[in-house]
Write an enzyme that holds these catalytic residues in place. Sequence first.
Site, PDB file in Angstrom:
ATOM      1  N   ARG A   1       0.838  -1.001   0.081  1.00  0.00           N
ATOM      2  CA  ARG A   1       0.099  -0.271  -0.215  1.00  0.00           C
ATOM      3  C   ARG A   1       0.128   0.865  -0.171  1.00  0.00           C
ATOM      4  NH1 ARG A   1      -4.218  -1.311   4.791  1.00  0.00           N
ATOM      5  NH2 ARG A   1      -2.030  -1.795   5.718  1.00  0.00           N
TER       6      ARG A   1
ATOM      7  N   LYS B   1       1.977 -18.402   7.128  1.00  0.00           N
ATOM      8  CA  LYS B   1       1.522 -18.252   8.104  1.00  0.00           C
ATOM      9  C   LYS B   1       0.650 -17.665   9.494  1.00  0.00           C
ATOM     10  CE  LYS B   1       4.980 -18.353  11.292  1.00  0.00           C
ATOM     11  NZ  LYS B   1       4.561 -17.638  12.326  1.00  0.00           N
TER      12      LYS B   1
ATOM     13  N   ASP C   1       5.783 -23.149   5.590  1.00  0.00           N
ATOM     14  CA  ASP C   1       6.077 -23.456   6.872  1.00  0.00           C
ATOM     15  C   ASP C   1       8.281 -23.189   6.445  1.00  0.00           C
ATOM     16  OD1 ASP C   1       6.965 -24.246   9.383  1.00  0.00           O
ATOM     17  OD2 ASP C   1       5.992 -25.712   9.126  1.00  0.00           O
ATOM     18  N   HIS C   2       8.226 -22.382   6.838  1.00  0.00           N
ATOM     19  CA  HIS C   2       9.770 -21.738   6.703  1.00  0.00           C
ATOM     20  C   HIS C   2      10.415 -23.233   7.183  1.00  0.00           C
ATOM     21  CE1 HIS C   2       9.594 -19.684  10.757  1.00  0.00           C
ATOM     22  NE2 HIS C   2      11.120 -20.718  10.678  1.00  0.00           N
TER      23      HIS C   2
ATOM     24  N   LYS D   1      14.288 -26.143   6.422  1.00  0.00           N
ATOM     25  CA  LYS D   1      15.922 -26.327   6.659  1.00  0.00           C
ATOM     26  C   LYS D   1      16.247 -27.662   6.626  1.00  0.00           C
ATOM     27  CE  LYS D   1      14.129 -22.681  10.716  1.00  0.00           C
ATOM     28  NZ  LYS D   1      15.287 -22.013  10.248  1.00  0.00           N
TER      29      LYS D   1
ATOM     30  N   HIS E   1       4.142 -25.105  13.440  1.00  0.00           N
ATOM     31  CA  HIS E   1       5.418 -25.340  12.880  1.00  0.00           C
ATOM     32  C   HIS E   1       5.797 -26.846  13.302  1.00  0.00           C
ATOM     33  CE1 HIS E   1       6.916 -21.571  11.305  1.00  0.00           C
ATOM     34  NE2 HIS E   1       7.365 -20.770  12.388  1.00  0.00           N
TER      35      HIS E   1
ATOM     36  N   LYS F   1       8.711 -17.801  24.766  1.00  0.00           N
ATOM     37  CA  LYS F   1       9.757 -16.211  23.967  1.00  0.00           C
ATOM     38  C   LYS F   1      10.417 -15.995  25.785  1.00  0.00           C
ATOM     39  CE  LYS F   1       7.721 -14.859  20.590  1.00  0.00           C
ATOM     40  NZ  LYS F   1       8.974 -14.705  18.950  1.00  0.00           N
TER      41      LYS F   1
END
Length: 479
Positions: free
Chosen positions: A60, A159, A188-189, A193, A251, A337
């Site tokens: 945008r 995601k 999904d990164h 891997k 994940h 976290k």
Amino acid sequence: MTLTAPATSRGQTPGTPADHVIVLFGATGDLAKRKLIPGLFHLSTAGLLPERFRIVGTSRRPLSDDEFRAHAREAVDAFGRREATDETWDEFASLLSYASSDVGSAGELAAAVARAENELGGEARKLFYLSVPPAAMAGIVETLGAAGLGESARVIMEKPFGTDLESARALNATVHSVFAEEQIFRIDHFLGKETVQNLLAFRFANGLFEPVWNRDYVDHVQIDVPETLSIGSRAGFYESTGAFRDMIVTHLFQVLGFVAMEPPVSLDAKALVDEKVKAFHALQPLDPARVVRGQYAGYLDEDGVRPGSDTETFVALEARIDNWRWAGVPFFLRTGKQLAQGRRVITIAFKEPPLRMFGGDGFGPNKLAFEVAEPGGISVDFLAKVPGPTMQLGSARMEFGYEDSFCAANQLEAYERLIHDALIGDRTLFTRSDGIERLWEVAAPLLDSPPPVQPYAPGSWGPDAVHDLIAPRRWHLPE
């Protein structure tokens, strides 16, 4: 003790994708700056993008082509793995353009895509990468459909794909109104891997390990992704998702699918995804009593967090798979976290011998651990005799590391690998609509009746109840 891998055998050169117009929605956002634009530049310099392509950035924010090229150069300089020389950058920059876009109106974007197609001769495929907030996805897809841009196109969707079963079904219906399932690449990164992919090779290519990958030999499985970071400036996103939606459903459950799946009949995408989805259907609905939710001290003081929020920043849970291979084997998943370490580890803990003829209580079971964080590696913990006149046992380890054993320069980052797969139409490492909906079914009991969040200190391993969850076993992170 270190195990060294031999030189790799010569494999097939990855197929060159057909000519493409790559449209990057959210081109001025954080993910595009940190991963997508540097990744596309690396793929280009490595010769893994189409021989002829154009990249159209869109968001945008109004920008000229030159302003977008300057933004892209800043991203590559700050986050790229390969230094941009004048020659490599000028060639790449010449293929970049920009068009501002608003949901409901695709006029400027459609014109930019048409110009890019004409420059390529009019026969190019289109790849849309939706690096946008979840709430914007449905509107963008509908706009693409109304503009006729869904034909001969693929779409990559970030995601989370929905926030519960109802929203996932609604989003699937919207996306399927424009794109066939074969055109949709839900990214999904984690699945891009190297070490996650190496699970397949490790399990199915090695006669030493395949026979013991079942309930007869495995005591439990841990999938552990602690993070040291706080939510930072992402309170708006995190308050609507929390650790469970952000990490477990999108994940860790996907990684669990690779760990638990049955051997596929072949390595093609449909066969692999079929087996992963079968594992999801054997996954039992979560028991809220076997879930620990936590919130780090100070979360309520973060900018943008609702007063009195019960959003979890930590979650640990037990999952069960009710099938012949895994009946009775608990899968323990943990993420959060502001924890003590940042790690990405899959641990297979094996049953102990039925007779302790050597003694050795306190060592715990043998463990096979996959370090998912790039560059990645695999370690095996076992017991060995300590040198000396008595039969005394000590802990020992064998380790395999990608950096030490293979050419790390050949490794693609997760997003790079997945973008390349989407360009060639390989859906092996992407998620499918029925699998996504099944995982939300599994999650429903927890979403309906979540246990209260428990406080924990930043820098700790979460609430104390996490140790009761896994007892008499222990959480394991290889050092």
